[in-house]
Design a protein around this motif. Structure first.
Motif, PDB file in Angstrom:
ATOM      1  N   HIS A  81      -1.805 -47.687   9.656  1.00 29.14           N
ATOM      2  CA  HIS A  81      -0.843 -48.796   9.667  1.00 29.14           C
ATOM      3  C   HIS A  81       0.143 -48.690   8.515  1.00 29.14           C
ATOM      4  O   HIS A  81       0.533 -49.693   7.922  1.00 29.14           O
ATOM      5  CB  HIS A  81      -1.591 -50.128   9.604  1.00 29.14           C
ATOM      6  CG  HIS A  81      -2.573 -50.299  10.721  1.00 29.14           C
ATOM      7  ND1 HIS A  81      -2.202 -50.704  11.984  1.00 29.14           N
ATOM      8  CD2 HIS A  81      -3.900 -50.078  10.779  1.00 29.14           C
ATOM      9  CE1 HIS A  81      -3.275 -50.730  12.762  1.00 29.14           C
ATOM     10  NE2 HIS A  81      -4.325 -50.356  12.060  1.00 29.14           N
ATOM     11  N   SER A  82       0.521 -47.468   8.190  1.00 31.22           N
ATOM     12  CA  SER A  82       1.453 -47.256   7.093  1.00 31.22           C
ATOM     13  C   SER A  82       2.726 -48.071   7.323  1.00 31.22           C
ATOM     14  O   SER A  82       3.222 -48.170   8.448  1.00 31.22           O
ATOM     15  CB  SER A  82       1.783 -45.764   7.015  1.00 31.22           C
ATOM     16  OG  SER A  82       2.571 -45.505   5.888  1.00 31.22           O
ATOM     17  N   GLY A  83       3.264 -48.674   6.259  1.00 26.69           N
ATOM     18  CA  GLY A  83       4.507 -49.428   6.375  1.00 26.69           C
ATOM     19  C   GLY A  83       4.286 -50.926   6.542  1.00 26.69           C
ATOM     20  O   GLY A  83       5.233 -51.708   6.522  1.00 26.69           O
ATOM     21  N   LYS A  84       3.028 -51.347   6.706  1.00 23.78           N
ATOM     22  CA  LYS A  84       2.761 -52.776   6.848  1.00 23.78           C
ATOM     23  C   LYS A  84       2.440 -53.412   5.497  1.00 23.78           C
ATOM     24  O   LYS A  84       2.253 -52.728   4.500  1.00 23.78           O
ATOM     25  CB  LYS A  84       1.583 -52.981   7.815  1.00 23.78           C
ATOM     26  CG  LYS A  84       1.943 -52.630   9.246  1.00 23.78           C
ATOM     27  CD  LYS A  84       0.919 -53.183  10.207  1.00 23.78           C
ATOM     28  CE  LYS A  84       1.382 -52.930  11.638  1.00 23.78           C
ATOM     29  NZ  LYS A  84       0.310 -53.109  12.590  1.00 23.78           N
ATOM     30  N   LYS A  94       4.673 -51.119  -2.510  1.00 24.60           N
ATOM     31  CA  LYS A  94       6.022 -51.559  -2.884  1.00 24.60           C
ATOM     32  C   LYS A  94       6.091 -53.077  -2.772  1.00 24.60           C
ATOM     33  O   LYS A  94       6.028 -53.609  -1.647  1.00 24.60           O
ATOM     34  CB  LYS A  94       7.030 -50.902  -1.938  1.00 24.60           C
ATOM     35  CG  LYS A  94       8.395 -50.735  -2.571  1.00 24.60           C
ATOM     36  CD  LYS A  94       9.332 -49.962  -1.671  1.00 24.60           C
ATOM     37  CE  LYS A  94      10.257 -50.909  -0.965  1.00 24.60           C
ATOM     38  NZ  LYS A  94      10.705 -50.532   0.338  1.00 24.60           N
ATOM     39  N   PRO A  95       6.190 -53.792  -3.893  1.00 24.96           N
ATOM     40  CA  PRO A  95       6.184 -55.257  -3.824  1.00 24.96           C
ATOM     41  C   PRO A  95       7.334 -55.764  -2.959  1.00 24.96           C
ATOM     42  O   PRO A  95       8.450 -55.249  -3.037  1.00 24.96           O
ATOM     43  CB  PRO A  95       6.393 -55.674  -5.280  1.00 24.96           C
ATOM     44  CG  PRO A  95       6.035 -54.484  -6.092  1.00 24.96           C
ATOM     45  CD  PRO A  95       6.334 -53.290  -5.253  1.00 24.96           C
ATOM     46  N   THR A  96       7.048 -56.766  -2.117  1.00 26.74           N
ATOM     47  CA  THR A  96       8.106 -57.304  -1.251  1.00 26.74           C
ATOM     48  C   THR A  96       8.779 -58.488  -1.913  1.00 26.74           C
ATOM     49  O   THR A  96       9.822 -58.938  -1.478  1.00 26.74           O
ATOM     50  CB  THR A  96       7.516 -57.826   0.073  1.00 26.74           C
ATOM     51  OG1 THR A  96       6.564 -58.845  -0.248  1.00 26.74           O
ATOM     52  CG2 THR A  96       6.853 -56.737   0.864  1.00 26.74           C
ATOM     53  N   GLN A 102       2.563 -66.058  -4.592  1.00 25.19           N
ATOM     54  CA  GLN A 102       2.909 -65.636  -5.962  1.00 25.19           C
ATOM     55  C   GLN A 102       3.554 -64.246  -5.979  1.00 25.19           C
ATOM     56  O   GLN A 102       3.360 -63.481  -6.924  1.00 25.19           O
ATOM     57  CB  GLN A 102       1.657 -65.647  -6.838  1.00 25.19           C
ATOM     58  CG  GLN A 102       1.155 -67.052  -7.047  1.00 25.19           C
ATOM     59  CD  GLN A 102      -0.022 -67.085  -8.001  1.00 25.19           C
ATOM     60  OE1 GLN A 102      -0.626 -66.078  -8.321  1.00 25.19           O
ATOM     61  NE2 GLN A 102      -0.366 -68.287  -8.442  1.00 25.19           N
ATOM     62  N   GLY A 103       4.294 -63.936  -4.918  1.00 23.84           N
ATOM     63  CA  GLY A 103       5.045 -62.678  -4.891  1.00 23.84           C
ATOM     64  C   GLY A 103       4.172 -61.431  -4.961  1.00 23.84           C
ATOM     65  O   GLY A 103       4.611 -60.387  -5.394  1.00 23.84           O
ATOM     66  N   ARG A 104       2.908 -61.570  -4.505  1.00 26.38           N
ATOM     67  CA  ARG A 104       2.034 -60.421  -4.682  1.00 26.38           C
ATOM     68  C   ARG A 104       1.897 -59.545  -3.437  1.00 26.38           C
ATOM     69  O   ARG A 104       1.124 -58.611  -3.426  1.00 26.38           O
ATOM     70  CB  ARG A 104       0.652 -60.879  -5.133  1.00 26.38           C
ATOM     71  CG  ARG A 104       0.612 -61.056  -6.641  1.00 26.38           C
ATOM     72  CD  ARG A 104      -0.783 -61.373  -7.086  1.00 26.38           C
ATOM     73  NE  ARG A 104      -1.259 -62.588  -6.424  1.00 26.38           N
ATOM     74  CZ  ARG A 104      -2.459 -63.110  -6.643  1.00 26.38           C
ATOM     75  NH1 ARG A 104      -3.294 -62.521  -7.449  1.00 26.38           N
ATOM     76  NH2 ARG A 104      -2.829 -64.216  -6.029  1.00 26.38           N
ATOM     77  N   SER A 105       2.656 -59.880  -2.396  1.00 23.31           N
ATOM     78  CA  SER A 105       2.533 -59.059  -1.197  1.00 23.31           C
ATOM     79  C   SER A 105       3.280 -57.734  -1.404  1.00 23.31           C
ATOM     80  O   SER A 105       4.320 -57.695  -2.046  1.00 23.31           O
ATOM     81  CB  SER A 105       3.110 -59.823  -0.008  1.00 23.31           C
ATOM     82  OG  SER A 105       3.017 -59.023   1.125  1.00 23.31           O
ATOM     83  N   SER A 106       2.718 -56.671  -0.871  1.00 26.73           N
ATOM     84  CA  SER A 106       3.369 -55.366  -0.992  1.00 26.73           C
ATOM     85  C   SER A 106       3.402 -54.683   0.356  1.00 26.73           C
ATOM     86  O   SER A 106       2.586 -54.961   1.222  1.00 26.73           O
ATOM     87  CB  SER A 106       2.579 -54.466  -1.940  1.00 26.73           C
ATOM     88  OG  SER A 106       2.514 -55.016  -3.216  1.00 26.73           O
TER      89      SER A 106
END
Ligand SMILES: Nc1ncnc2c1ncn2[C@@H]1O[C@H](COP(=O)(O)OP(=O)(O)O)[C@@H](O)[C@H]1O
Ligand SMILES: [Mg+2]
Length: 360
Positions: free
Chosen positions: A295-298, A335-337, A342-346
């Motif tokens: 699932h690369s890119g998710k 790569k952080p989105t 708290q802005g921790r999704s990547s």
């Protein structure tokens, strides 16, 4: 170069290329005679209507656990006393649930009409069939990868004349098994140690006799190959190098495998990590890495969902820690989105390739 050293277009230097396949089982396994004897001794009581000894066979990858145990079980064919002993081999990495293990056993026993059975029905059917034998030898390869071990409990409860052999790379499988199981299995331990350099030489030299025509290998080419292979502590690497070197020589249409062929082969497998590195690569990391690859890119959150679907059991926090450690090993990139809690999704990108031997 001697002009007679060229291969004709129909000629080959392999006398039996199958002998380099990962599944090939040689008749003789140098330096595993004692281990094979130990396994045979564990099975022998079944010949006399007694119960066998169960074993946990442990040791690192590529030290001959699978092949040694398979060879002993195959050799049973030559013994009349073992005619009515069931011989079963299940890879618990491939069949990683109780249902799948039972399906595999059914297949090997030739049981039919099992498609629509519920787990309980399948258990009964398999156990009834197994009870008809004088004894059973069941080898559970990659036992540490089994998702659940209920099937083992049923085997232990139902079948009294048995030798159950669990193969594992994990040193203390015993501690991980359910108490219900260990107390019934009461296994003996058999540890396979890594091969020494001299042993690696012997094993590869012997395999050359099976796979190549006489006189195809230059001494210095073989020495180089065996040295590199013994550094990896995994005979598979040696076998792969033998195969690639032979193919390279054929592409050059020569009858001799030279140092140059071997060096090119070594370069080709350059990305395979030595056993020492593999050892620190945990089962959990493997699962997470597989998910990152598929699932690369998710995003992290999406991957965690996939992880749960794949029966991952750890919390999201632990999952993220595993992602971080995979990033440190440069197998993935985070790569952080800037979104998410708290802005921790990547976004996770799989870097690979962690090349596998089967890629060759
Ligand atoms: N003593 C030996 N003699 C000949 N071939 C061996 C020996 N030990 C291992 N091999 C070969 O090396 C490869 C890896 O062995 P395997 O039994 O699969 O290792 P493990 O199960 O310990 O990971 C197999 O192709 C096997 O045939
Ligand atoms: Mg194995």
């Amino acid at each position: 170069m001697n002009s007679f050293n060229f291969l004709g277009s129909e000629e080959t230097i392999f006398s039996n290329p199958d002998a380099l396949d990962p599944d090939f089982i040689p008749k003789l396994l140098p330096h595993r005679e004692n281990e094979q004897q130990f396994v045979a001794t564990a099975i022998k009581p079944l010949f006399h209507g007694r119960t066998g000894i169960s074993l946990i066979v442990s040791g690192p990858s590529g030290v001959g656990k699978t092949v040694s145990v398979k060879r002993v079980v195959m050799d049973l064919e030559e013994h009349e006393e073992a005619d009515n002993i069931a011989k079963i081999n299940v890879n618990c990495w491939k069949a990683n649930t109780t249902y799948k293990v039972l399906q595999e056993i059914s297949l090997q026993l030739g049981l039919r009409f099992i498609q629509n059975l519920k787990t309980n029905e399948l258990i009964n059917k398999v156990m009834d069939r197994l009870k008809q034998y004088d004894g059973i030898v069941i080898v559970l390869d990659e036992a540490d990868k089994a998702g659940d071990t209920d099937f083992l409990y049923h085997l232990l409860e139902n079948i009294k004349k048995r030798t159950i052999i669990l193969l594992t790379n994990e040193p203390n499988l015993n501690a991980k098994l359910d108490y219900r199981i260990v107390s019934r299995l009461t296994p003996e331990n058999l540890e396979f140690k890594s091969y020494t350099r001299a042993e690696t030489f012997d094993i590869l030299k012997e395999r050359i006799k099976y796979a190549f025509y006489q006189g195809t290998w230059n001494d210095n080419a073989f020495e180089k190959l065996a040295n590199v292979a013994s550094g990896y502590k995994d005979i598979r690497i040696g076998l792969t190098l033998l195969k690639i070197s032979g193919e390279l020589a054929e592409q050059d249409s020569t009858k001799k495998i030279t140092l140059e062929h071997v060096e090119t082969a070594i370069q080709r497998i350059g990305n395979i990590k030595p056993a020492a590195v593999n050892k620190t690569f945990k089962v959990e990391e493997k699962l997470v890495l597989e998910i990152c690859e598929t699932h690369s890119g998710k995003t992290t959150g999406e991957l965690y969902k996939e992880y749960k679907i794949a029966r991952g059991k750890k919390s999201e926090k632990t999952f993220k820690r595993t992602l971080n450690s995979l990033e440190k090993k440069r197998l993935i990139k985070l790569k952080p989105t800037g979104e998410g809690f708290q802005g921790r999704s990547s976004i996770i990108n799989y870097l690979g390739p962690e090349r596998k031997l089967t890629d060759f």
